[in-house]
Scaffold this active site. Sequence first.
Site, PDB file in Angstrom:
ATOM      1  N   ARG A 433       0.853  -1.206   0.000  1.00 20.28           N
ATOM      2  CA  ARG A 433       0.000   0.000   0.000  1.00 20.28           C
ATOM      3  C   ARG A 433       0.889   1.257   0.000  1.00 20.28           C
ATOM      4  O   ARG A 433       0.608   2.209   0.682  1.00 20.28           O
ATOM      5  CB  ARG A 433      -0.951   0.011   1.196  1.00 20.28           C
ATOM      6  N   TRP A 467      -7.084   3.043  15.583  1.00 20.77           N
ATOM      7  CA  TRP A 467      -5.648   2.741  15.420  1.00 20.77           C
ATOM      8  C   TRP A 467      -5.516   1.694  14.317  1.00 20.77           C
ATOM      9  O   TRP A 467      -5.778   0.525  14.538  1.00 20.77           O
ATOM     10  CB  TRP A 467      -5.090   2.209  16.739  1.00 20.77           C
ATOM     11  N   ASP A 521      -7.111  -9.968  17.989  1.00 19.83           N
ATOM     12  CA  ASP A 521      -6.611 -11.016  18.883  1.00 19.83           C
ATOM     13  C   ASP A 521      -6.742 -10.547  20.319  1.00 19.83           C
ATOM     14  O   ASP A 521      -6.996  -9.371  20.594  1.00 19.83           O
ATOM     15  CB  ASP A 521      -5.154 -11.362  18.540  1.00 19.83           C
ATOM     16  N   GLU A 601     -36.339   6.616   4.859  1.00 18.82           N
ATOM     17  CA  GLU A 601     -35.218   5.747   5.267  1.00 18.82           C
ATOM     18  C   GLU A 601     -34.503   6.334   6.487  1.00 18.82           C
ATOM     19  O   GLU A 601     -34.111   5.602   7.400  1.00 18.82           O
ATOM     20  CB  GLU A 601     -34.230   5.568   4.113  1.00 18.82           C
TER      21      GLU A 601
HETATM   22  C1  GLA Z   1      -7.985   0.533   6.332  1.00 16.59           C
HETATM   23  C2  GLA Z   1      -9.161   0.460   7.289  1.00 16.59           C
HETATM   24  C3  GLA Z   1     -10.331   1.215   6.678  1.00 16.59           C
HETATM   25  C4  GLA Z   1      -9.941   2.635   6.438  1.00 16.59           C
HETATM   26  C5  GLA Z   1      -8.717   2.696   5.556  1.00 16.59           C
HETATM   27  C6  GLA Z   1      -8.192   4.108   5.428  1.00 16.59           C
HETATM   28  O1  GLA Z   1      -8.216  -0.186   5.191  1.00 16.59           O
HETATM   29  O2  GLA Z   1      -9.479  -0.846   7.592  1.00 16.59           O
HETATM   30  O3  GLA Z   1     -11.445   1.134   7.531  1.00 16.59           O
HETATM   31  O4  GLA Z   1      -9.688   3.254   7.673  1.00 16.59           O
HETATM   32  O5  GLA Z   1      -7.663   1.875   6.052  1.00 16.59           O
HETATM   33  O6  GLA Z   1      -7.065   4.186   4.658  1.00 16.59           O
END
Ligand code: GLA
Length: 713
Positions: A433, A467, A521, A601
């Site tokens: 990433r 986090w 975990d 909704e």
């Molecule tokens: C991860 C998290 C998502 C989002 C993205 C942001 O994939 O699991 O929920 O917060 O990062 O980049």
Amino acid sequence: MILKQGSLYTLKGESFCYQIKVDKHGKLLHTYAGSLIDGDASSLFSLKDRGFSGSDYEEGLERTYSYDYLPMEIGEVNRGDFRTPGIIIRDEKMITASDFRFSSDRIYSGIPSISPLPNLYGEAETLELTLKDECSGNILILSYSLISDAILTSRRLIAGEDIEVCKLASLSFDITYGDYDLITFAGRHCFERIPERTKITHQDISITSRRGASSHQVNPFAIICGTDTDETHGSCFGMHLLWSSSFRLDVGKSQYGATRINFSMLDESMGYKLKAGEELQLPAALLTYSDEGLSGLSLKCSDIIRAHAVRKAELEVENPVLLNSWEACYFNFSGEDLIALAEEASSIGADLFVLDDGWFGSRNDDLSSLGDWNTNESKLGMSLTELAMKIKSKGMLFGLWVEPEMINEDSDLYRKHPDWALTIPGRKPMRSRYQLVLDLSREDVTDYLLNTLTQILTDTPIDYIKWDMNRSLSDIASATTDADKIIYKYEINLYRILESLRMRFPSVLIEGCAGGGGRFDLGMLCYTPQIWLSDNTDAIDRIQIQAGSSYGYPISSFGSHLSVCPNHQDGRITPLVTRSSIAMLGTYGFELNPRVFTNEEKQLLREEVRFYKENADILKNGDFYRIRLDNDIAVFLSVSKDRCKAVLIAVNLSIHGNDVDKYVKLRGLDSSKLYKLSGGKAASGSFLMNAGLLITFKPGEYSSQRITLIAEK
Ligand code: GLA
């Protein structure tokens, strides 16, 4: 209660018993684990002269007493036990051997401190057994804490000479005889923790994460159960490692039919060197047991985790319903957009607005800025504090996404400290990433992160932190830390930061995340009471993910949100109420922009929030049952602890013309009570549990039913 009868130690909970015996040579035998017994289970051992199985030297010419046969508390290597070892120690001359024998015992109240590693808390009684290897001087301390009908183990090694610890299991034991299955939880990103059941045979099975995280692919929770154990009947052991990094579970059957279990940090990433006098504390492990099937085991795991692992944040609002900005706007927002989104969130009943990725550095995509935790004020058009204050003035709590363990090469932090990323000298690091991993094994990096996060939480009124951690670890080499210590130090520094933040900011709720459930975990749950369960928000996939996760973890810890249709991960269309009901089997929240909804909704969503709030206590603190899950239907039931109220959620997974009827038998109710069902019917607990309930659905794909049951006074 912990009983000592001569050299026999029996740890007796309400329904679980664990027995260890120090044998005539001082070795630790594992005599029994299971339902309550009286007596010494070593009477079941059958001593025979067994070919190619050596005997203890002290036995003289007697050939029947062999550690290759006897059920051991921890298997050793190069000393006549040829099964998979739980401890591997190498000395300076590269000789791999150990021979730990009993030295002393201690029984005391409380749980041993293993800080900064994660640990359970609460009342407990502990058996501590100290073993010594005379030849090397190495000392091994095994602790067994009896806590709420379960056993928490921890192990500490003190080096008597310079050694390399190649493996040391946190939990290990042999089951004398019997046929067992192993249930593990496998998956991938967006499809985590799907149960897999395998027969335990003479072929060793090894479940391993090498990712520097417990991972999406495997989980450090597993079950050993009788081959005939099912959801409601039979015996089973649950095993959790309180460790969020790479791990290894070895299970196999010996030539004589004993089942050996070793659960440890990953040996491949160890090779941990100790100088004489230095020590190594291993992560704790939790062993639970039930003779009431997998469902009984899940209830035990949930109860113990809720009462002894999770530390609730002192938030202003109980059970806050949150709206997260990620699927609502990804990286594209201004401060005013966020304020408008928060207003919309508040209008449908959400209490907590969470600003996800994209608020810092110059981050408008995932190419840059991780590491630069300063607000992108030109994007927001205001400071973070101003934004938080404006959102809070709407009556909402404010939450923020961070991914502290990571760094982009395109960041000021990397430009200043390229050596802060894990990198192998002479090799280009692997990107994932577009990001690299910060070297948390370093104290300076750890201090920088702790200070940075403390500053953010001090400057801005933040109620919640998400986090995140969005890649697996590779290139594990450090500019300053010895290679053998990197993974261990990384992890304890991570725990140290989380614990410091928790202590300093007790009212801030920290939700864990690792691309969804890549670090779900028991180690993390000791610091983050809830964890975003999966990046997959599709309700139908979530049924599998949430059901799988519920075998070992309480649903109160499942970060779970309602999102829009077509779903962003798989394009599926699912009715709004079905999506909402599945999100309720967790922390409940929204991952959407309410602006896409009609007024009707929105009204429906307000009612859903009201329903969730009214029933949050049952859903989060009650007994959760997987009533039925197959290709046709998914049915879950949460029953309040006093069995006076219950919520049933059913989703139709298959539709056919002239369909067959769908029935379920409920569980966990009080047979003698009469329950009123929403919709008008009434039935006794015995009727619902024995005769059952016909579930009917409105026509259409994935329609659902939600029934509340209230016992008549
Ligand atoms: C991860 C998290 C998502 C989002 C993205 C942001 O994939 O699991 O929920 O917060 O990062 O980049």
